[in-house]
Motif scaffolding. Structure first.
Motif, PDB file in Angstrom:
ATOM      1  N   VAL A 156       7.538  -2.303  -5.713  1.00 64.94           N
ATOM      2  CA  VAL A 156       6.798  -3.244  -4.872  1.00 64.94           C
ATOM      3  C   VAL A 156       7.685  -4.427  -4.489  1.00 64.94           C
ATOM      4  N   MET A 157       8.362  -4.994  -5.473  1.00 65.97           N
ATOM      5  CA  MET A 157       9.199  -6.165  -5.189  1.00 65.97           C
ATOM      6  C   MET A 157      10.360  -5.814  -4.269  1.00 65.97           C
ATOM      7  N   ARG A 158      11.002  -4.681  -4.494  1.00 68.90           N
ATOM      8  CA  ARG A 158      12.113  -4.295  -3.610  1.00 68.90           C
ATOM      9  C   ARG A 158      11.618  -4.021  -2.200  1.00 68.90           C
ATOM     10  N   LYS A 159      10.434  -3.431  -2.111  1.00 68.14           N
ATOM     11  CA  LYS A 159       9.905  -3.086  -0.784  1.00 68.14           C
ATOM     12  C   LYS A 159       9.558  -4.339   0.016  1.00 68.14           C
ATOM     13  N   ILE A 160       8.908  -5.323  -0.603  1.00 67.08           N
ATOM     14  CA  ILE A 160       8.499  -6.496   0.166  1.00 67.08           C
ATOM     15  C   ILE A 160       9.662  -7.458   0.407  1.00 67.08           C
ATOM     16  N   ALA A 206       0.832  -1.206   0.000  1.00 72.40           N
ATOM     17  CA  ALA A 206       0.000   0.000   0.000  1.00 72.40           C
ATOM     18  C   ALA A 206       0.863   1.251   0.000  1.00 72.40           C
ATOM     19  N   GLN A 207       1.952   1.211   0.741  1.00 76.13           N
ATOM     20  CA  GLN A 207       2.838   2.367   0.790  1.00 76.13           C
ATOM     21  C   GLN A 207       3.420   2.668  -0.586  1.00 76.13           C
ATOM     22  N   VAL A 208       3.854   1.621  -1.273  1.00 76.14           N
ATOM     23  CA  VAL A 208       4.421   1.829  -2.610  1.00 76.14           C
ATOM     24  C   VAL A 208       3.352   2.349  -3.563  1.00 76.14           C
ATOM     25  N   THR A 209       2.144   1.778  -3.489  1.00 78.04           N
ATOM     26  CA  THR A 209       1.069   2.240  -4.362  1.00 78.04           C
ATOM     27  C   THR A 209       0.738   3.701  -4.089  1.00 78.04           C
ATOM     28  N   ASP A 210       0.647   4.072  -2.814  1.00 76.80           N
ATOM     29  CA  ASP A 210       0.367   5.468  -2.478  1.00 76.80           C
ATOM     30  C   ASP A 210       1.497   6.384  -2.941  1.00 76.80           C
ATOM     31  N   GLU A 253      12.166  10.433  -1.083  1.00 77.20           N
ATOM     32  CA  GLU A 253      12.667   9.360  -1.941  1.00 77.20           C
ATOM     33  C   GLU A 253      11.519   8.484  -2.407  1.00 77.20           C
ATOM     34  N   ALA A 254      10.517   9.119  -3.028  1.00 77.37           N
ATOM     35  CA  ALA A 254       9.340   8.349  -3.443  1.00 77.37           C
ATOM     36  C   ALA A 254       9.124   8.460  -4.937  1.00 77.37           C
ATOM     37  N   ASP A 255       8.646   7.387  -5.554  1.00 75.25           N
ATOM     38  CA  ASP A 255       8.154   7.476  -6.921  1.00 75.25           C
ATOM     39  C   ASP A 255       6.865   8.283  -6.873  1.00 75.25           C
ATOM     40  N   GLU A 307      -6.601  -2.253  -1.981  1.00 75.40           N
ATOM     41  CA  GLU A 307      -6.617  -3.689  -2.276  1.00 75.40           C
ATOM     42  C   GLU A 307      -7.938  -4.338  -1.881  1.00 75.40           C
ATOM     43  N   SER A 308      -8.571  -3.797  -0.866  1.00 76.43           N
ATOM     44  CA  SER A 308      -9.854  -4.355  -0.422  1.00 76.43           C
ATOM     45  C   SER A 308     -10.957  -4.178  -1.470  1.00 76.43           C
TER      46      SER A 308
END
Length: 539
Positions: free
Chosen positions: A205-209, A162-166, A174-176, A374-375
């Protein structure tokens, strides 16, 4: 006298052996006569080259396009291609035959072929996906299904996703930030590069998780990916193309290490780039756990490191962890980003379809309340139908990873020799006119059941009428994550912006690249905000 007896015995043994060989030869010939025929094949194979013509081996015509042209000319949905070096390739375009292979005979087709690319990327076959069917594969598969991609672990990692999506829409240090990207790039009329946005969203997403961080280095001033992230994603996607039959040594293993055609160097460099970005983080994290400096798990890397065997020792070696991290990145970035780019291109060209998708999002989420979460995914059937149609019509790769027959078998009424590599054609299955009406038309509504409200649309396709995340014991085990990433990315892009072609163009050019199935020209489109202003961050 003794010498005579010995000579007689030797003569008797020789005669017996010759007779036995003759009888066995006749039995084999009789057995072969009773076997079904081999799948239809192109013209007689050439010595050393097999069926592959010079246009593929010398003039570099993509092999997948040649294979599909040959099968179309032969009017067949299964074929036998003799590869250089004597190996057999069995491409399949028929979902019934595909189901027979990966359902009824899943165990028979559970192996993978050996290639320079798969050996290099998997660290000598210590991971999953592209490795042979053996005890090491079973060990890693068990680890992944029970500890890494389980529903409980998926829920545990929700906040990171969720953080990456937001962060696609928020400017932090340092955010996309897609909104920042829009403002900084669209002023000059260039539009947003949707391919870059999609690939780096998936990379983040992959790097974050996995690593607990979105960046290996520093983000650029506008919040986009830094040089290391760009290099990392390019290497991941480059390595994916090189897993099988990219080197001459894949056809003639005796040439391994000689790099006759220069392809081994390409594979090595991609692998080294990925590991140069990832391995230092893994080494440091292992040190932290061993020293006691780190005590709580926060991401998947922590899970890998802290797994124990029955004796309380680390279950995985550092080499296994590093190699699996490479394979995980390759599995997570490619499929969702390609599907979203193609879906957006098709929707921009058919505004009435985009209107249906955004209307669904507005009904489920609203335009003044919040962003898609996601919900909401279960209720976004039309959005998922758009993604599902993109997987069907526009797969990233032409073929699924090959399935090697571990024994002689019969499929679809044809004899498949042991050692043959069966290839499910993502390209051919999804576009097979015997399966799909108007198979070349992008039509999301073909995936809706009834009125589309009562039956949930899913991105997986277990009937193998097309391939999204595959199936069977060698299928993708992270379909839940892939579905989540694909749907969230597409839904957010549609919810937050109205999209149109850049410049004076009326339509997006949907021409495929010559050597792969992605868009020949990366999708660039112009977005206009469509939500209430207070939902967008103040930059």
């Amino acid at each position: 006298m003794a010498a005579v007896i010995i000579l007689l015995l030797l003569l008797l043994f020789t005669i017996t052996t010759l007779l036995a060989n003759l009888i066995n030869k006749k039995k084999r010939a009789a057995a072969a006569a009773k076997l079904p025929p081999l799948p239809p094949s192109p013209a007689a194979a050439w010595p050393l080259l097999g069926n592959l013509p010079a246009e593929v081996l010398i003039h570099k015509k993509p092999m997948f396009r040649w294979i599909h042209e040959v099968m179309k000319d032969m009017d067949t949905d299964i074929c036998l291609i003799r590869l250089p070096g004597g190996a057999n390739l069995i491409p399949v375009l028929d979902p019934a035959i595909a189901r027979e292979m990966l359902r009824k005979q899943d165990a028979v087709f559970a192996d993978r072929p050996v290639s320079f690319g798969s050996h290099t990327i998997s660290g000598g076959y210590v991971t999953t996906a592209a490795v042979p069917y053996n005890d090491q594969w079973r060990k890693m598969r068990k680890v992944l299904t029970s500890e890494i991609v389980s529903p409980a672990r998926h829920k545990w990692l929700h906040d990171k996703r969720a953080q990456v999506t937001d962060n696609m829409f928020r400017y932090l240090q340092e955010a996309d930030n897609l909104v920042s990207y829009v403002r900084s790039h669209c002023v000059a009329g260039k539009g947003v590069d949707v391919r870059v946005a999609a690939q780096h969203y998936c990379g983040n997403v992959m790097r974050k998780i996995v690593f607990g961080r979105r960046f290996f280095g520093r983000a650029t001033l506008d919040g986009g990916p830094g040089p290391m992230e760009v290099e990392h994603v390019e290497a991941v996607l480059g390595a994916l193309k090189c897993l099988y039959w990219s080197c001459l040594s894949d056809y003639f293993p005796c040439l391994w290490g000689w790099d006759v055609d220069g392809k081994e160097k390409v594979i090595k460099e991609a692998n080294e780039t990925i590991r140069r970005c990832q391995d230092p983080i893994i080494d440091e994290r292992i040190r932290q756990w061993r020293s006691g400096e780190r005590k709580e798990m926060d991401d998947l890397l922590d899970v890998f490191i802290t797994l124990k065997d029955e004796e309380g020792k680390p279950l995985l070696t550092p080499h296994e962890i590093k190699s699996q991290a490479v394979v995980g990145m390759m599995a997570g970035i490619d499929n969702p980003s390609n599907a979203v780019e193609w879906a957006m291109a098709e929707l921009i060209n058919q505004p009435y379809l985009m209107a249906k998708a955004t209307k669904e999002i507005d009904l489920v989420v609203g335009k003044e309340n919040r962003m898609v979460q996601e919900s909401d995914i279960d209720k976004l059937n039309y959005v998922k139908a758009c993604a599902r149609e993109a997987f069907r019509l526009h797969p990233l790769l032409p073929f699924n990873a090959p399935h090697v027959a571990t024994q002689d078998t019969i499929v679809g009424g044809y004899f498949i020799p042991k050692g043959s590599s069966a290839l499910l054609s993502r390209y051919g299955l999804g576009r097979n006119p015997k399966t799909w009406t108007n198979s070349l038309k992008f039509d999301p509504e073909r995936h809706l059941k009834g009125d589309g409200d009562n039956d949930e649309v899913v991105l997986t396709e277990h009937d193998l009428r097309f391939v999204s995340f595959s199936t069977g014991r060698r299928g993708c085990i992270a379909a839940m994550l892939g579905t989540c990433m694909t749907t969230m990315l597409l839904a957010r892009l549609l919810q937050c912006f109205a999209w149109s072609p850049t410049g004076n163009a009326k339509f997006v050019d949907l021409t495929e690249a010559d050597d792969q199935l992605s868009l020949a020209t990366p999708l660039k489109a112009f977005p206009v905000t469509r939500l209430t202003p207070d939902l967008y961050p103040v930059i």
